[in-house]
Design an enzyme around this catalytic site. Structure first.
Site, PDB file in Angstrom:
ATOM      1  N   HIS A 206       0.850  -1.196   0.000  1.00  0.00           N
ATOM      2  CA  HIS A 206       0.000   0.000   0.000  1.00  0.00           C
ATOM      3  C   HIS A 206       0.887   1.249   0.000  1.00  0.00           C
ATOM      4  O   HIS A 206       0.900   2.026   0.954  1.00  0.00           O
ATOM      5  CB  HIS A 206      -0.923  -0.012   1.214  1.00  0.00           C
ATOM      6  CG  HIS A 206      -2.166   0.799   1.053  1.00  0.00           C
ATOM      7  ND1 HIS A 206      -2.210   2.158   1.291  1.00  0.00           N
ATOM      8  CD2 HIS A 206      -3.417   0.447   0.665  1.00  0.00           C
ATOM      9  CE1 HIS A 206      -3.430   2.603   1.078  1.00  0.00           C
ATOM     10  NE2 HIS A 206      -4.189   1.584   0.687  1.00  0.00           N
ATOM     11  N   GLU A 359      -2.318  -0.660  -5.882  1.00  0.00           N
ATOM     12  CA  GLU A 359      -2.301  -1.947  -5.191  1.00  0.00           C
ATOM     13  C   GLU A 359      -2.439  -3.088  -6.201  1.00  0.00           C
ATOM     14  O   GLU A 359      -3.440  -3.182  -6.907  1.00  0.00           O
ATOM     15  CB  GLU A 359      -3.446  -2.033  -4.189  1.00  0.00           C
ATOM     16  CG  GLU A 359      -3.443  -0.943  -3.127  1.00  0.00           C
ATOM     17  CD  GLU A 359      -4.718  -0.962  -2.304  1.00  0.00           C
ATOM     18  OE1 GLU A 359      -5.099  -2.037  -1.797  1.00  0.00           O
ATOM     19  OE2 GLU A 359      -5.353   0.110  -2.176  1.00  0.00           O
TER      20      GLU A 359
END
Length: 399
Positions: A206, A359
């Site tokens: 992330h 992501e």
């Protein structure tokens, strides 16, 4: 060369076989797998030609990544904090998820429930006032202190043993290896091995990127950066709280179409008929419609991002079949950028659109959408190959 999933399974299984949990804890007899006892906020820096990066055990998190801009000057292109203990304070307050691994299941799960083999599991709902979980529940992998199992000058391996935490079924051994290469590139390889029950697994890095490194006014946002996702032909439709409706839409001719490359800000302010733009900020799950010959090929370039301010370009390769793209619509100018990113007279803050999260993962909430047929990519057992998330970020400069 990347090892095959089978090879990784055999190697990891041999490590697990030699270990015996003590009193049901994650204290293994092998020193590499003992419970974490060090400083979770200590930085570990890796280097290779043209690149260096720092990580901390708290969340197996990247804190800095330096590559050269078009003038040969090193720039830090990752958003975060100078004081690493601030990541803990962040988790306890606005919880931005700056730089960690998120899991056991990244992104969102409808109502926090799912069923595997007739058994229903309930995950704590930590988002939208208790309507759904985000990134694994109240205490996800981003808040765990990962153990360092190995380190060299250009590589580090973190390990985390998850004992059915946050309501997920079964124990899961997670091994994350980060490696820098001379290309220059950063390779992230996350392997998750279920030990006793079937479980959903969808880990993701992330990282908040700003390839412009806040060097000038234009680089305070990513709106002028060019984003190219050649295989992102489809997008998962979501409702007002970003939960999939079950509908999948084409991106062609919409504001979500990046298949030919365009500036991130080109269509971000358009009124849209699809869900997922919260006040004109992308936060969407794109499906990668890979060529048939490269369905899981980790060498396939699935994304390219570049900044006109620094000329830095990043190319992404992954074995995953989806990308969640978030353009930092939730940032509001209250978090200062790191000291080495403050290039202007006044202190620079992370403003709205000041970064982009990318992501690499499978289809959001696929465990609750059987019509999509994602079980083989999201549900793993002690008798299947492990879950493997491979991503390679290669850096260059615009010609």
């Amino acid at each position: 060369m990347m090892l095959s999933t089978t090879t990784l399974l055999l190697a990891a299984a041999s490590l697990v076989a030699a270990q015996t949990p003590v009193n049901g804890s994650d204290n293994f007899s092998n020193p590499a797998f003992k419970a974490f006892t060090g400083d979770p906020f200590q930085k570990y820096t890796l280097t290779a030609n043209g690149i260096n990066a720092s990580f901390i055990p708290y969340g197996a998190r990247i804190t800095n990544l330096y590559v050269c801009d078009q003038n040969g000057t090193y720039q830090d292109v990752v958003v975060g904090y100078d004081n690493t203990t601030q990541y803990l304070k962040d988790s306890e307050t606005n919880h931005t998820y700056f730089g960690p691994i998120v899991g056991r299941y990244a992104n969102r799960i409808m109502n926090g429930t799912f069923e595997i083999d007739g058994q229903t599991s309930h995950i704590p709902n930590n988002e939208h006032g208790g309507l759904n979980p985000l990134h694994g529940g109240f205490v996800g992998y981003d808040q765990q202190n990962w153990t360092i199992a190995s380190q060299t000058g250009n590589s580090i391996t973190f390990v985390f043993y998850d004992e059915a935490q946050q309501g997920f079924p079964g124990d899961l051994l997670n091994v994350a290896t980060y490696t820098l290469t001379d290309e220059p590139a950063w390779i992230s390889r996350m392997v998750s091995i279920p030990l006793n029950e079937a479980t959903p697994v969808m880990l993701a890095n992330h990282v908040y990127w700003n390839l412009g490194a806040f060097v000038n006014e234009e680089a305070l946002t990513v709106l002028n950066d060019t984003l190219y996702m050649p295989y992102a032909d489809r997008i998962i439709e979501v409702d007002s709280i970003l939960i999939p409706t079950g509908q999948i839409n084409m991106t062609n001719g919409t504001a979500f179409d990046f298949t030919h490359g365009k500036q991130i800000g080109a269509d971000i302010f358009q009124p849209l008929s699809q869900g997922g733009l919260n006040g004109s900020s992308y936060d969407n799950a794109f499906i990668l419609d890979r060529p048939r010959y490269a369905m899981e090929d980790p060498a396939l370039e699935v994304l390219r991002l570049s900044s006109p301010s620094t000329g830095i370009q990043m190319s992404l390769q992954t074995n995953q079949q989806g990308l969640q793209i978030y353009t930092c619509g939730g940032q509001n100018g209250t978090i200062p950028v790191k000291a080495d990113q403050q290039h202007m007279a006044n202190t620079t803050y992370v403003e709205r659109y000041g970064c982009i999260v990318i992501e690499t993962q499978d289809w959001i909430d696929g465990i609750n959408q059987p019509q999509w047929g994602r079980d083989q990519y999201q549900i793993f057992t002690p008798t299947t190959e492990p879950a493997l998330n491979y991503a390679k970020y290669t850096f260059s400069t615009l010609k």
